[in-house]
Enzyme design. Sequence first.
Site, short mmCIF file in Angstrom:
data_model
loop_
_atom_site.label_atom_id
_atom_site.label_comp_id
_atom_site.label_asym_id
_atom_site.label_seq_id
_atom_site.Cartn_x
_atom_site.Cartn_y
_atom_site.Cartn_z
N GLU A 1 0.85 -1.19 0.00
CA GLU A 1 0.00 0.00 0.00
C GLU A 1 0.89 1.24 0.00
O GLU A 1 1.19 1.79 -1.04
CB GLU A 1 -0.94 -0.02 1.21
CG GLU A 1 -2.04 1.00 1.13
CD GLU A 1 -3.15 0.72 2.15
OE1 GLU A 1 -3.98 1.61 2.36
OE2 GLU A 1 -3.16 -0.39 2.72
N GLU B 1 -1.72 1.12 13.69
CA GLU B 1 -2.88 1.49 12.88
C GLU B 1 -4.18 1.34 13.66
O GLU B 1 -5.10 2.14 13.51
CB GLU B 1 -2.93 0.63 11.62
CG GLU B 1 -4.08 0.95 10.69
CD GLU B 1 -4.00 0.19 9.39
OE1 GLU B 1 -4.68 0.58 8.43
OE2 GLU B 1 -3.24 -0.81 9.33
#
Length: 908
Positions: A485, A761
Amino acid sequence: MKKIHVFAAIIGAISLFSYTGYSQVKVQELRCENLNNPVGLDVLQPRFSWQLATTQRNVLQTAYELKISKNNTVVWNSGKVNSDSSVHVAYKGQALEPDTRYSWQVRVWDNKGKTSGWSAPAYWQTGLLNAGNWKAQWISSGLPGDSAGGVAPFFRKTFSTAKKVQSATAYITAHGLYEAQLNGKRVGDAFLPPGWTSYNKHLTYQTYDVTSLLQSGKNAIGVILGSGWYRGPLTWSKLKNYYGKDAALLFQLNIHYTDGTTETVISDNSWKAATGGIVSSEIYDGEVFDARLQKTGWAGADFDDSQWAAVKIKDAPLSNLSASYNELIKKHETFTPTKVITTPKGDQVLDFGQNLVGWVQVKVKGKAGDTVKIAHVEVLDKKGEPYYENLRSARAEDMFILKGDGTEVFEPHFTFHGFRYIRVKGINGPLNPADFTAVALYSDMPLTGDFSCSDPLVNQLQHNIRWGQQGNFLDVPTDCPQRDERLGWTGDAAMFSRTATFNRQVNNFFAKWLKDVAFDQASNGAVPFVIPNLTSVFPDPVGATGWSDAATIVPWNTYLAYGDARLIEEQYPSMKAWVGYIEKAAKNDLWNTGFQFGDWLSYRAEENDAFNAVSAITDSRLVAQCFWANSTQIMINAAKLLGKTEDVNYYTEQLRRIKAAFLKEYVTPNGRLVSGTQTAYVLTLYFDMLPEAMRPRIVGELVENIKHYHNHLTTGFLGTPFLCHVLSRFGQTEVAYKLLLQKTYPSWLYPVKMGATTIWERWDSMKPDSTFQDPGMTSFNHYAYGAIGDWMYRTMAGLDTYDDAPGYKHIKVQPHPGGGITSANASLKTYYGAAAAGWKISDGKILLNVEVPANTTATIYIPGSSAENIQEGGQALSSQKDIKVSGTEGGYVVVNVGSGKYAFTGAF
């Protein structure tokens, strides 16, 4: 005659005394476009900043004089300008010439009636300024295997210099990434240039002073290209050739000789190309390097390139080129392994003790063809094995194939990894930790802020915030560095932007990225979720609250931190277009249409929930209405700054309607919010969505909600940055401390207790039993929740700036002691100089130390009920002529001061 000499001596002594007095203020730390002696600016009106150095208190600049020279000849003198401006002072001389070095000096007058001497000279060098000054041509190798996922092409060219060189400047960029050498020596110390931009609209070139690398007679240029973001696989969709199929080089070397003549060496069809040791090098998958294929001395002047192939000329534009002014990616800290681990499966693993972004340098001996494989992971699982699942499809492995001629040293070229641990295969016997060095890579943003307090866990939290920022501020503000990503998600950047401005100087970093926000913004004003945008993954031109609001939030936060009004001026059309998009999407003044992320990754209740509570999911449309109001308020502020009166009036009326619609839609007649979550309460209060009389009830319900969750937060990406700010603003600082100091999930310190060295995260990326959250989206280096840092710096320690004089021209110091914390300190290198605020509680007294840089003022809030009970420097405030007491407010004594260092004491 003798009397004349005596008189002259007396006059000389008086002059010397006067000069010494004038020198009490000095000018230092000269910056051009926020950079120290930059080379390669294409800004037509560069701005200058400087600092005043003095030991006296209350020193302000009253006037300045700038002097700009070229080849020792003054080309512009501002004359004496009566102004206190010492930051972002714009050049107003004649048009600048390309490829030219200018020097500049400044002197100032202060409010003590003193004049400084001229500063030491600083310089900047212009870039090529426009496409017409490029003589180079785009070239590609045309070699078999030079493709996405394939070999890295090597380019070279020889040339001769027959005269004495005065200066030589290289201008380089690529479709892909590049590494350049001149006569076998590396050009510059940047890595992964030209970085990542919306290439087809905005491609930067880099400028290097290579004078010292040239040699008399024959010279050689060598350049390697990597696929990088340009054509390498991107995202989980493995998009290849997104911007183009061919890696290409654009190179121009401008040589100035001492006799006044010039010569230009350019990329053209005279160059040659071949392959070398880089079999492949991709961002997600890592690098394969075969030392047996490397051509020794390939970038040297005497290398035989007769077997190399001719290059191909590429038809590619020059109109999208601009010079880099942001700090490039460079090497920073290095780490040696803290542990050598043998896993249950028998693999050898090295622990570097810090989750970082970069790569590993390896020293190894072996036979030709021996292969060393290094796999990178962030964590080990509960069995002690490397955890690969959260990498998704990213291989994140470097492979080095030995040549077999003694000790060989390897490091990759065109990749980077997010890791703390590496698994090493291919080395027989126990690993020697001294043979492995982890190197941190991130944009070379100067370190500016520092924070510490009496709680070691909070200090580790600050460490994690800083390292989360460093690892993810790798040319663009990425969301994670380890998986397939690593995109510039706008929501993460928006929510963290104010925190980012404290830790490191990110003015230029954000300014560069915001250009791509504007370039990639859709014609209807929608701002993509990631910048640079990938339309193959996010094809529809829609915007989402909190994410697309980066178009307004990031410029405004950057302005508040640095006073950079030009950034607001340049981004204003983009800001206006984004708010216009919301206005069109809204119905009856309610933004209740379209897709929303909402309060992303907020608390989700599990079975047998310990809090006896439901998941903290906030109505996404309520969230959208709040952020619409915020962006509209920013537009009011920006329009006032730029003198756009009509826009001020328009957005003021629009904001009134937005808040009226919010009150009607999301608040019951009795004053209850339709969403009873922490985020709903926080956003409603932070963005002033309710009349003042209705706010106390919402504050009370927020506090009760926190108590219900046993002093745990439940906020996600959009609520977390504002949570503690709201509590302190409404007199609930002790509740904010309970949240900050909470050690169990969900909380900021839970990951710290679990051994984290960066921000996670998710609140529970690793669960208490050492199992993991959803591996499809669990990064252990993801800075968004680090936004609590902003409260720690500006509220807990109390070092802040006022909106009326941003960039710390007017400093606010208002510490908020509490939570059993006995001390907190924040310091910041502002454009004016060092600012600091630190407090300590001891023996029933509070000690508050404050540093205010020259040419600024400060309003200081000293905890206490009366000025009579406070001393500074051991003396009563009433006896201090440099300190003006303006009254008391909410448990503080308020004083106004100028520059200097202050030590206040009072009862606590």
